[in-house]
Design a protein around this motif. Structure first.
Motif, PDB file in Angstrom:
ATOM      1  N   LEU A 139       0.819  -1.224   0.000  1.00 24.05           N
ATOM      2  CA  LEU A 139       0.000   0.000   0.000  1.00 24.05           C
ATOM      3  C   LEU A 139       0.847   1.267   0.000  1.00 24.05           C
ATOM      4  CD1 LEU A 139      -2.865  -1.011   2.469  1.00 24.05           C
ATOM      5  CD2 LEU A 139      -2.783  -1.225  -0.009  1.00 24.05           C
ATOM      6  N   ASP A 140       2.013   1.190  -0.593  1.00 22.93           N
ATOM      7  CA  ASP A 140       2.859   2.372  -0.784  1.00 22.93           C
ATOM      8  C   ASP A 140       2.972   2.599  -2.292  1.00 22.93           C
ATOM      9  OD1 ASP A 140       4.682   4.390  -0.872  1.00 22.93           O
ATOM     10  OD2 ASP A 140       6.171   3.427   0.418  1.00 22.93           O
ATOM     11  N   PHE A 141       2.268   3.599  -2.795  1.00 28.63           N
ATOM     12  CA  PHE A 141       2.203   3.846  -4.231  1.00 28.63           C
ATOM     13  C   PHE A 141       3.272   4.814  -4.716  1.00 28.63           C
ATOM     14  CE2 PHE A 141      -2.098   2.746  -2.836  1.00 28.63           C
ATOM     15  CZ  PHE A 141      -2.360   1.670  -3.658  1.00 28.63           C
ATOM     16  N   GLY A 142       4.238   5.117  -3.870  1.00 24.16           N
ATOM     17  CA  GLY A 142       5.302   6.027  -4.273  1.00 24.16           C
ATOM     18  C   GLY A 142       4.871   7.474  -4.144  1.00 24.16           C
ATOM     19  N   VAL A 143       5.584   8.335  -4.856  1.00 24.85           N
ATOM     20  CA  VAL A 143       5.312   9.766  -4.787  1.00 24.85           C
ATOM     21  C   VAL A 143       4.864  10.261  -6.154  1.00 24.85           C
ATOM     22  CG1 VAL A 143       6.933  10.149  -2.905  1.00 24.85           C
ATOM     23  CG2 VAL A 143       7.730  10.341  -5.260  1.00 24.85           C
ATOM     24  N   SER A 144       4.117  11.341  -6.141  1.00 27.97           N
ATOM     25  CA  SER A 144       3.691  11.962  -7.393  1.00 27.97           C
ATOM     26  C   SER A 144       4.895  12.595  -8.071  1.00 27.97           C
ATOM     27  CB  SER A 144       2.618  13.013  -7.114  1.00 27.97           C
ATOM     28  OG  SER A 144       2.297  13.737  -8.275  1.00 27.97           O
ATOM     29  N   GLN A 145       5.035  12.347  -9.363  1.00 23.32           N
ATOM     30  CA  GLN A 145       6.190  12.849 -10.098  1.00 23.32           C
ATOM     31  C   GLN A 145       5.947  14.205 -10.732  1.00 23.32           C
ATOM     32  OE1 GLN A 145       6.027   9.314 -12.468  1.00 23.32           O
ATOM     33  NE2 GLN A 145       7.930   8.491 -11.636  1.00 23.32           N
ATOM     34  N   ARG A 151       5.119  14.405  -3.348  1.00 20.70           N
ATOM     35  CA  ARG A 151       4.108  14.129  -2.328  1.00 20.70           C
ATOM     36  C   ARG A 151       3.620  12.705  -2.507  1.00 20.70           C
ATOM     37  NH1 ARG A 151       1.035  18.356  -0.335  1.00 20.70           N
ATOM     38  NH2 ARG A 151      -0.164  16.713   0.706  1.00 20.70           N
ATOM     39  N   PRO A 152       3.358  11.967  -1.425  1.00 20.37           N
ATOM     40  CA  PRO A 152       2.889  10.587  -1.558  1.00 20.37           C
ATOM     41  C   PRO A 152       1.597  10.505  -2.381  1.00 20.37           C
ATOM     42  CG  PRO A 152       3.537  11.050   0.705  1.00 20.37           C
ATOM     43  CD  PRO A 152       3.560  12.348  -0.019  1.00 20.37           C
ATOM     44  N   VAL A 153       1.550   9.511  -3.251  1.00 24.10           N
ATOM     45  CA  VAL A 153       0.368   9.325  -4.089  1.00 24.10           C
ATOM     46  C   VAL A 153      -0.860   9.046  -3.238  1.00 24.10           C
ATOM     47  CG1 VAL A 153      -0.670   7.850  -5.861  1.00 24.10           C
ATOM     48  CG2 VAL A 153       1.726   8.521  -6.051  1.00 24.10           C
ATOM     49  N   ILE A 154      -0.694   8.321  -2.149  1.00 21.21           N
ATOM     50  CA  ILE A 154      -1.832   7.972  -1.304  1.00 21.21           C
ATOM     51  C   ILE A 154      -2.463   9.227  -0.698  1.00 21.21           C
ATOM     52  CG2 ILE A 154      -0.481   7.653   0.793  1.00 21.21           C
ATOM     53  CD1 ILE A 154      -3.419   5.474  -0.419  1.00 21.21           C
ATOM     54  N   ASP A 155      -1.636  10.265  -0.415  1.00 12.64           N
ATOM     55  CA  ASP A 155      -2.181  11.522   0.091  1.00 12.64           C
ATOM     56  C   ASP A 155      -2.975  12.242  -0.996  1.00 12.64           C
ATOM     57  OD1 ASP A 155      -0.947  10.951   2.461  1.00 12.64           O
ATOM     58  OD2 ASP A 155       0.720  12.351   2.179  1.00 12.64           O
ATOM     59  N   LEU A 156      -2.452  12.204  -2.221  1.00 11.30           N
ATOM     60  CA  LEU A 156      -3.149  12.837  -3.335  1.00 11.30           C
ATOM     61  C   LEU A 156      -4.494  12.162  -3.592  1.00 11.30           C
ATOM     62  CD1 LEU A 156      -3.112  14.900  -5.627  1.00 11.30           C
ATOM     63  CD2 LEU A 156      -1.810  13.261  -6.998  1.00 11.30           C
ATOM     64  N   ILE A 157      -4.511  10.829  -3.538  1.00  9.64           N
ATOM     65  CA  ILE A 157      -5.768  10.100  -3.718  1.00  9.64           C
ATOM     66  C   ILE A 157      -6.731  10.411  -2.579  1.00  9.64           C
ATOM     67  CG2 ILE A 157      -6.793   7.791  -3.777  1.00  9.64           C
ATOM     68  CD1 ILE A 157      -4.330   6.816  -5.228  1.00  9.64           C
ATOM     69  N   GLY A 158      -6.213  10.520  -1.371  1.00 14.31           N
ATOM     70  CA  GLY A 158      -7.064  10.800  -0.217  1.00 14.31           C
ATOM     71  C   GLY A 158      -7.757  12.150  -0.303  1.00 14.31           C
ATOM     72  N   THR A 159      -7.105  13.151  -0.906  1.00 16.45           N
ATOM     73  CA  THR A 159      -7.737  14.464  -1.029  1.00 16.45           C
ATOM     74  C   THR A 159      -8.842  14.470  -2.086  1.00 16.45           C
ATOM     75  OG1 THR A 159      -6.048  15.180  -2.632  1.00 16.45           O
ATOM     76  CG2 THR A 159      -5.641  15.625  -0.302  1.00 16.45           C
ATOM     77  N   ARG A 160      -8.754  13.592  -3.098  1.00 20.08           N
ATOM     78  CA  ARG A 160      -9.752  13.560  -4.166  1.00 20.08           C
ATOM     79  C   ARG A 160     -10.862  12.545  -3.907  1.00 20.08           C
ATOM     80  NH1 ARG A 160      -7.974  15.800  -9.020  1.00 20.08           N
ATOM     81  NH2 ARG A 160      -6.191  17.180  -8.623  1.00 20.08           N
ATOM     82  N   LEU A 161     -10.594  11.551  -3.062  1.00 24.03           N
ATOM     83  CA  LEU A 161     -11.547  10.466  -2.856  1.00 24.03           C
ATOM     84  C   LEU A 161     -12.908  10.926  -2.334  1.00 24.03           C
ATOM     85  CD1 LEU A 161     -12.139   7.440  -2.915  1.00 24.03           C
ATOM     86  CD2 LEU A 161     -11.073   7.250  -0.656  1.00 24.03           C
ATOM     87  N   PRO A 162     -12.982  11.831  -1.336  1.00 25.70           N
ATOM     88  CA  PRO A 162     -14.310  12.237  -0.841  1.00 25.70           C
ATOM     89  C   PRO A 162     -15.203  12.826  -1.927  1.00 25.70           C
ATOM     90  CG  PRO A 162     -12.593  12.928   0.688  1.00 25.70           C
ATOM     91  CD  PRO A 162     -11.896  12.435  -0.540  1.00 25.70           C
ATOM     92  N   TYR A 163     -14.640  13.611  -2.842  1.00 24.37           N
ATOM     93  CA  TYR A 163     -15.450  14.212  -3.908  1.00 24.37           C
ATOM     94  C   TYR A 163     -16.046  13.137  -4.822  1.00 24.37           C
ATOM     95  CZ  TYR A 163     -13.376  18.683  -2.565  1.00 24.37           C
ATOM     96  OH  TYR A 163     -12.994  19.794  -1.865  1.00 24.37           O
TER      97      TYR A 163
END
Length: 397
Positions: A139-145, A151-163
């Motif tokens: 469950l470590d998807f790396g960082v956004s390039q 920034r960790p990809v999982i954080d980026l997904i977490g900010t968009r997931l609720p919408y």
């Protein structure tokens, strides 16, 4: 049941591995990668020379200087991260900093071929200083390039997931509540005026792509309504950045619940309409097939009330094929609607995936693809289990 679950979980694991290999390979071999973008940016900016250092920095940033199998292994399981097996790890060349030939084209028409060969080989020892995720299996998807660099990809997904969840969840729930009764009633009242009307609407909704409905909704409920001085809906985004006034509704405060609700209506309405169009026709066809069965005619001949025949005898059996259609709902709830979110500039995961593809943010795109595959497989497994609940004759072994 236990043997069935073990067998299915093993199959899901193998399918996930194959899907990961295919998606990873297709993204990296597709045209328009970071090197092409670098060349385009420099040429559009009027820069007449691109040196090897620029290409090398881009390759190192996206790990394109590492051979694909090693790069895929680092992304999937986080290995290798450094030297392995003693001297073999120190001497084994896993990639080239400048592999092959790169032909550069400049605005003035000149071309230049970057020197071929492996003048700067990348070894496993060189990987020790590079950041590497623990792997998507952990469950470590790396960082956004690109999108949110480093920034960790999982954080980026977490900010968009609720919408995405409340847009897709709301539209899916509404579609189910509306489509099933419409399909059942159309089947019971076959060839009636209601049936013809809903059939026509369903054909229109199933035939046209979602972006057509999105554009028409913006034109009618935003542009034309505003020009006519009528109450209108905001044309895009999930949250406003400044207050605005709507006739009869007054001033809407940006970021308020009412502001978010008004912006939610159009994308939710488009997705709901499209789902109703397809699902109602599916339920109608399944219901018509069940209503023609012998046991339904027998129930009617015994004098059973029509409502009991429809709801108790026919509806339950007609939902068995419909459950198959719902197998992809779980993945849809997470993945979002790519086109609809793009049309309405909705900051969900569908829009994020489009941005990741357009900007060659491979870690983000691969993470979203793999998560959707896993959720789709889980949805199919849940569907198989639901079969046993709807139809007791089905046994899983």
């Amino acid at each position: 049941m236990a043997a069935f679950l073990v067998r299915r979980l093993l199959q899901m694991f193998l399918v996930t591995i194959v899907a990961a290999i295919c998606s990873y390979t297709l993204l990296y071999i597709s045209p328009g990668g970071p090197i092409d973008q670098l060349l385009g940016e420099r040429q559009n900016g009027g820069v007449n020379r691109i040196n090897q250092d620029d290409i090398l920095r881009v390759k190192q940033r996206f790990e394109l200087d590492i051979y694909a199998p090693v790069r895929f292994s680092r992304w999937l399981i986080g290995w290798p991260t450094g030297p392995i097996l003693g001297s073999i790890g120190a001497d084994w060349t896993v990639g080239c900093a400048i592999p092959g030939q790169v032909r550069l084209r400049y605005p003035d028409g000149r071309t230049e071929i970057v020197e071929e060969g492996c003048d700067q080989p990348v070894t496993l020892a060189d990987l020790e200083g590079r950041k590497s995720s623990r792997g998507v299996f952990f469950l470590d998807f790396g960082v956004s390039q690109v999108i949110l660099r480093d920034r960790p990809v999982i954080d980026l997904i977490g900010t968009r997931l609720p919408y995405t969840l409340y847009l897709m969840g709301g539209s899916t729930l509404l579609a189910l509540v509306i489509a099933v009764p419409i399909g059942v009633y159309s089947a019971v009242k076959q060839y009636s005026r209601f049936d013809y009307t809903m059939t026509t609407i369903a054909f229109v909704g199933s035939s046209l792509p979602s972006f057509v409905f999105g554009i028409f909704a913006i034109l009618i409920f935003s542009v034309l309504a505003k020009q006519a001085g009528l109450p209108y809906l905001p044309s895009g985004d999930a949250v406003g950045i400044r207050d605005y006034a709507i006739p009869l509704l007054g001033t809407i405060e940006a970021g308020s619940f009412f502001d978010r609700f008004l912006r939610f209506l159009m994308p939710c309405g488009v997705l709901t309409f499209i789902s109703i169009a397809g699902w109602s026709r599916f339920v109608r066809g399944s219901m018509l097939e069940v209503l023609s069965q012998d046991y339904v005619r027998t129930a009617r001949a015994k004098g059973v009330k029509e409502s009991a025949v429809v709801l108790k005898h026919a509806l339950r059996n007609s939902l068995i094929p419909f459950i198959t259609l719902l197998a992809g709902v779980l993945a849809t709830l997470f993945g979002g609607a790519l086109i609809t979110e793009t049309v309405f500039n909705w900051p969900g995961l569908g829009r994020l995936y489009i941005d990741a593809l357009g900007r060659s943010d491979y870690n983000v795109a691969n993470a979203l693809l793999l998560i959707n595959v896993v959720l789709l497989l889980i949805g199919i497994l849940i569907t198989d289990i639901l079969y046993t609940i709807v139809d007791p004759r089905i046994r899983l072994g």
